[in-house]
Design a protein around this motif. Structure first.
Motif, short mmCIF file in Angstrom:
data_model
loop_
_atom_site.label_atom_id
_atom_site.label_comp_id
_atom_site.label_asym_id
_atom_site.label_seq_id
_atom_site.Cartn_x
_atom_site.Cartn_y
_atom_site.Cartn_z
N LEU A 3 0.85 -1.18 0.00
CA LEU A 3 0.00 0.00 0.00
C LEU A 3 0.89 1.23 0.00
O LEU A 3 1.74 1.39 0.87
N ILE A 4 0.73 2.10 -0.99
CA ILE A 4 1.52 3.33 -1.05
C ILE A 4 0.56 4.51 -1.10
O ILE A 4 -0.64 4.36 -1.36
N TRP A 5 1.11 5.69 -0.87
CA TRP A 5 0.31 6.92 -0.92
C TRP A 5 0.82 7.77 -2.08
O TRP A 5 2.00 8.01 -2.21
N ALA A 6 -0.11 8.21 -2.92
CA ALA A 6 0.25 8.89 -4.16
C ALA A 6 0.97 10.20 -3.90
O ALA A 6 0.70 10.89 -2.92
N SER A 7 1.88 10.53 -4.78
CA SER A 7 2.59 11.81 -4.73
C SER A 7 1.79 12.85 -5.50
O SER A 7 0.70 12.58 -5.99
N GLU A 8 2.34 14.04 -5.62
CA GLU A 8 1.65 15.12 -6.31
C GLU A 8 1.46 14.82 -7.79
O GLU A 8 0.65 15.46 -8.46
N ALA A 13 -8.48 13.60 -13.71
CA ALA A 13 -9.30 14.68 -14.29
C ALA A 13 -8.66 16.04 -14.05
O ALA A 13 -9.34 17.02 -13.74
N GLY A 14 -7.33 16.08 -14.16
CA GLY A 14 -6.63 17.35 -14.04
C GLY A 14 -6.36 17.81 -12.62
O GLY A 14 -5.78 18.88 -12.41
N ARG A 15 -6.75 17.02 -11.61
CA ARG A 15 -6.54 17.42 -10.23
C ARG A 15 -5.56 16.49 -9.55
O ARG A 15 -5.71 15.27 -9.61
N PRO A 16 -4.53 17.02 -8.88
CA PRO A 16 -3.57 16.17 -8.16
C PRO A 16 -4.18 15.64 -6.86
O PRO A 16 -4.92 16.35 -6.18
N TYR A 17 -3.88 14.41 -6.54
CA TYR A 17 -4.39 13.79 -5.31
C TYR A 17 -3.23 13.24 -4.49
O TYR A 17 -2.96 12.05 -4.48
N THR A 18 -2.55 14.11 -3.79
CA THR A 18 -1.45 13.69 -2.93
C THR A 18 -2.00 12.91 -1.75
O THR A 18 -2.94 13.35 -1.08
N GLY A 19 -1.42 11.75 -1.48
CA GLY A 19 -1.85 10.95 -0.33
C GLY A 19 -2.98 9.98 -0.64
O GLY A 19 -3.49 9.33 0.28
N PHE A 20 -3.38 9.87 -1.91
CA PHE A 20 -4.44 8.92 -2.26
C PHE A 20 -3.87 7.50 -2.19
O PHE A 20 -2.76 7.24 -2.65
N PRO A 21 -4.63 6.54 -1.61
CA PRO A 21 -4.11 5.17 -1.47
C PRO A 21 -4.05 4.43 -2.80
O PRO A 21 -4.98 4.51 -3.60
N ASN A 35 -7.91 -0.57 -7.00
CA ASN A 35 -7.60 0.83 -7.25
C ASN A 35 -8.73 1.53 -8.01
O ASN A 35 -9.04 2.70 -7.75
N GLU A 36 -9.35 0.82 -8.94
CA GLU A 36 -10.48 1.41 -9.66
C GLU A 36 -11.65 1.64 -8.71
O GLU A 36 -12.33 2.67 -8.78
N ALA A 46 -20.36 11.98 -3.06
CA ALA A 46 -20.88 11.64 -1.74
C ALA A 46 -19.79 11.29 -0.74
O ALA A 46 -19.92 11.52 0.46
N ILE A 47 -18.69 10.71 -1.21
CA ILE A 47 -17.60 10.31 -0.31
C ILE A 47 -16.34 11.01 -0.78
O ILE A 47 -15.37 10.37 -1.17
N GLY A 48 -16.32 12.31 -0.73
CA GLY A 48 -15.19 13.06 -1.26
C GLY A 48 -14.17 13.48 -0.25
O GLY A 48 -13.15 14.05 -0.60
N SER A 49 -14.42 13.22 1.03
CA SER A 49 -13.51 13.69 2.06
C SER A 49 -12.20 12.93 2.06
O SER A 49 -12.18 11.69 2.01
N GLU A 50 -11.11 13.66 2.12
CA GLU A 50 -9.79 13.03 2.15
C GLU A 50 -9.58 12.23 3.44
O GLU A 50 -8.70 11.38 3.49
N ARG A 51 -10.37 12.49 4.46
CA ARG A 51 -10.24 11.76 5.71
C ARG A 51 -10.63 10.29 5.55
O ARG A 51 -10.27 9.46 6.38
N SER A 52 -11.38 9.98 4.49
CA SER A 52 -11.79 8.60 4.24
C SER A 52 -10.71 7.80 3.53
O SER A 52 -10.78 6.56 3.49
N TRP A 53 -9.75 8.48 2.96
CA TRP A 53 -8.75 7.78 2.16
C TRP A 53 -7.92 6.77 2.94
O TRP A 53 -7.83 5.60 2.54
N PRO A 54 -7.27 7.17 4.03
CA PRO A 54 -6.40 6.20 4.72
C PRO A 54 -7.14 4.97 5.22
O PRO A 54 -6.65 3.84 5.07
#
Length: 381
Positions: A3-8, A13-21, A35-36, A46-54
């Protein structure tokens, strides 16, 4: 499995997601189905909060690692009820790992969502679990008389039954011991601020210095000062769900916060090359991480030094419990539960009612008396 966390550089869709699992196989290739699913589940509206990622990433990683260790295929859903994959993981988590029921339920929720998504994509032909009807205890509330469910709900049969426990809070004596035992001026103000406002740890970490205005110089005559927490005002406050809400702080305590900001915080913030926008800064004069984990460590450490097990959310429970008691004892023109719901930022008053049940159970205890300072802070609201 890794399990890794995405970099910048990770862009969707043109938006960076740093820390995405991101889950990788042993040969460092993407585990495409998982991953999909996470991109679909975590990045939708509906589930867009980054707090849900980890938590979602770790749940998927732990489940797939369990299957890999036991040489099981996540798609092998036709094993029969006695050998169901998800049920086996549930039992392993409880018996072998000793995880709390709440943790197991959270992980199973994400895993079940993964299988529902897989079924919709045609990756599997059936679910490795079924649904069953369970009876739940519902709170009495608005429109309860038109509820035709009979207190029954459909749930996934692999879910362990939940056992709700009342929130823990500090007694008046514990509050005094904790505050008096904290010698660091920054930590003491942080804890007192949490006890006076009921803010979440993320809100404490991002509370803007710009909100701290001297009530005397601002020409404010109210005994209680209203502060608007607005994530969209450009000051950087982060509230749950990015919702705007008002909180009230007593004039006297706000004056103390102003003095703290000018003296102690001013001295510490001068250590940083760039001025911080937050009220609370770390030992280097920099803002705490927006998730508030640094504040979590401070509160727990301060508590352990005086023999009290405490964390930021317990300070929130402490504020809520004692405030509700004070409000119920006073004859005023406000509804205690409604005020507390707004102060805490609860979406539903049912969430706030847990404190009502709590004080009803311990109403005969002397610990319900709160300090005079808190009484003053809500006296005229």
């Amino acid at each position: 499995m890794e399990l890794i966390w995405a970099s910048e550089e990770f862009v969707i869709a043109g938006r960076p997601y740093t820390g995405f699992p991101i889950l990788l196989t042993d040969d460092m290739e993407s585990f495409i189905p998982a991953n999909e699913f996470m991109r679909h589940y975590l990045l939708r509206g509906a589930i867009g909060s980054e707090r849900s990622w980890p938590s979602t990433g770790r749940a998927m990683y732990d489940y797939l690692s369990f299957l890999q260790a036991h040489e099981l295929d996540w798609r092998d859903v036709d094993r029969g009820e006695a050998k169901a994959l998800v049920a086996a993981y549930r039992d392993y988590s409880k018996k072998e790992c000793g995880l709390a029921v709440s943790t197991i339920r959270q992980r199973l929720h994400y895993i079940c969502q993964f299988y529902l998504y897989s079924l919709s994509k045609g990756w599997i032909n059936r679910l490795p679990f079924t649904t069953e009807e369970r009876k739940v205890k519902r709170e009495t509330g608005f429109l309860a008389h038109v509820d035709s469910s009979g207190g029954k709900v459909q749930v996934n049969d692999v879910m362990p039954r939940s056992h709700k426990s009342l929130p823990k809070f500090l007694s008046l004596n514990q509050v005094r011991v904790l505050v008096e035992g904290v010698k660091n001026s920054h930590h003491r103000m942080l804890i007192r601020f949490a006890l006076k406002t009921g803010l979440r740890r993320e809100e404490l970490a991002t509370f803007p210095l710009a909100y701290v205005l001297d009530p005397d110089k601002a020409g404010r005559s109210e005994r209680n000062i209203k502060i608007v927490l607005d994530p969209n005002d450009g000051h950087g406050i982060r509230t749950k769900g990015s919702k705007v809400r008002d909180i009230y702080i007593s004039r006297d305590f706000l004056s103390e916060v102003v003095k703290y900001a000018q003296v102690f915080r001013g001295e510490r913030s001068s250590l940083a090359a760039k001025p911080s926008k937050t009220l609370f800064v770390n030992q280097d004069g920099l803002p705490f991480a927006s998730d508030g984990k640094g504040i979590e460590r401070i509160v727990r450490t301060c508590g352990s030094k005086v023999g009290i097990k405490v964390h930021p959310h317990m300070l929130r429970h402490t504020y809520a419990t004692h405030t509700l008691v004070v409000l119920q004892r006073r004859k005023s023109n406000i509804e205690p539960l409604v005020f507390l719901q707004r102060q805490l930022g609860h979406s539903s008053i049912q969430t706030t009612m847990i404190y009502l049940h709590l004080i009803n159970e311990i109403a005969d205890n002397a610990i319900l008396a709160y300090d005079e300072e808190l009484n003053d802070s809500i006296e005229s609201i």
